[in-house]
Design an enzyme around this catalytic site. Structure first.
Site, PDB file in Angstrom:
ATOM      1  N   LEU A 102       0.880  -1.166   0.000  1.00 16.74           N
ATOM      2  CA  LEU A 102       0.000   0.000   0.000  1.00 16.74           C
ATOM      3  C   LEU A 102       0.920   1.218   0.000  1.00 16.74           C
ATOM      4  CD1 LEU A 102      -2.706  -0.951   2.688  1.00 16.74           C
ATOM      5  CD2 LEU A 102      -2.984  -0.904   0.197  1.00 16.74           C
ATOM      6  N   ASP A 103       0.477   2.305  -0.646  1.00 16.52           N
ATOM      7  CA  ASP A 103       1.286   3.527  -0.642  1.00 16.52           C
ATOM      8  C   ASP A 103       1.478   4.012   0.793  1.00 16.52           C
ATOM      9  OD1 ASP A 103       1.222   3.534  -3.401  1.00 16.52           O
ATOM     10  OD2 ASP A 103      -0.455   4.946  -3.525  1.00 16.52           O
ATOM     11  N   TYR A 104       2.502   4.828   0.979  1.00 13.51           N
ATOM     12  CA  TYR A 104       2.816   5.422   2.281  1.00 13.51           C
ATOM     13  C   TYR A 104       1.564   6.073   2.908  1.00 13.51           C
ATOM     14  CZ  TYR A 104       5.583   8.317   5.498  1.00 13.51           C
ATOM     15  OH  TYR A 104       6.120   8.916   6.606  1.00 13.51           O
TER      16      TYR A 104
END
Ligand code: URA
Length: 234
Positions: A102-104
């Site tokens: 998952l993105d930051y």
């Protein structure tokens, strides 16, 4: 046993990621760097090393689900020195890796394991495992925008895969939308909303296949149930 299978079974990474480690010259067998993907090893005799550590096959597998908060990177060590999801795992006795990313700034469900075959069954595109996201965007979205998202927006000349997109609510300020995709191209959901000029306030993954985030608190992990594990092995 094939070297990439050995690495994934040791919990280093998924099989595909393990192949990258081999190609990058990061794995030694009996003191020599090997880059040949077809390398077979005898797991009882050969000494395989990664980052200076001798690898051992695990005696049991672990399967966890986590509610990743925003502001954590999905990597074992972040090159920018940011907090990672592994900082949230108290029991560090077993080496685990995250299945996909998952993105930051994305929160929600992420699975962790030390079982490379299992990771493969979750992420390999041929299994078409659904991932559901709740997207919160500023303003009211209209039907024509949903239609564009469903058809697959074009980003840098490439059409994003089709998505199932459904409005959930509008509270006068923000629209909540359910987005279901089966592919996991980098930043796919963010690209979709960028393409229609909508700014994402919050992106949260709530489901992978039949595994739901449920009421797991932010930053917490819990073991997957037998049924959840088995649901990917069909
Ligand atoms: N799509 C994105 O854009 N970001 C994520 O973190 C997951 C899916």
């Amino acid at each position: 046993m094939r070297l990439n299978k050995f690495l994934s079974t040791c919990g280093i990474a998924s099989r595909r990621k393990s192949e990258e480690l081999i190609k990058n010259g990061e794995i030694e067998v009996n003191g020599k760097v090997v880059t040949n993907l077809a390398t077979d090893i005898d797991e009882k005799k050969d000494v395989v090393m990664y980052k200076g550590e001798v690898l051992k096959l695990p005696s049991s597998f672990v399967y966890l689900k986590m509610n990743k908060p925003k502001g954590y990177a999905c990597t074992a060590s972040d090159e920018k020195g940011r907090k990672t999801i592994f900082d949230l795992i108290e029991d560090k006795s077993v080496r685990l890796f995250n299945i996909g990313r998952l993105d930051y700034d994305t929160e929600g469900l992420i699975l962790l394991t030390n079982d490379g075959d299992f990771a493969n069954a979750v992420i390999h595109p041929s299994f078409e495992i659904e991932k559901e996201y709740i997207v919160t965007v500023e303003g009211k979205m209209v039907e024509s925008e949903f239609a564009v998202l469903r058809k697959g927006v074009v980003v840098d000349g490439v059409r994003m895969p089709e998505a199932r997109v459904k409005p959930i609510s509008f509270d006068g300020k923000f629209t909540k939308v359910s987005v279901v995709i089966t592919e996991g191209q980098n930043h796919q959901v963010r690209h979709m909303f960028d393409a229609i000029g909508k700014s994402i306030k919050l992106l949260k993954r709530v489901r992978i296949g039949s595994v739901h985030l449920g009421n797991l608190y932010r930053g917490k992990t819990k073991p997957m149930t037998e049924e959840e594990i088995a649901s990917f092995k069909k």
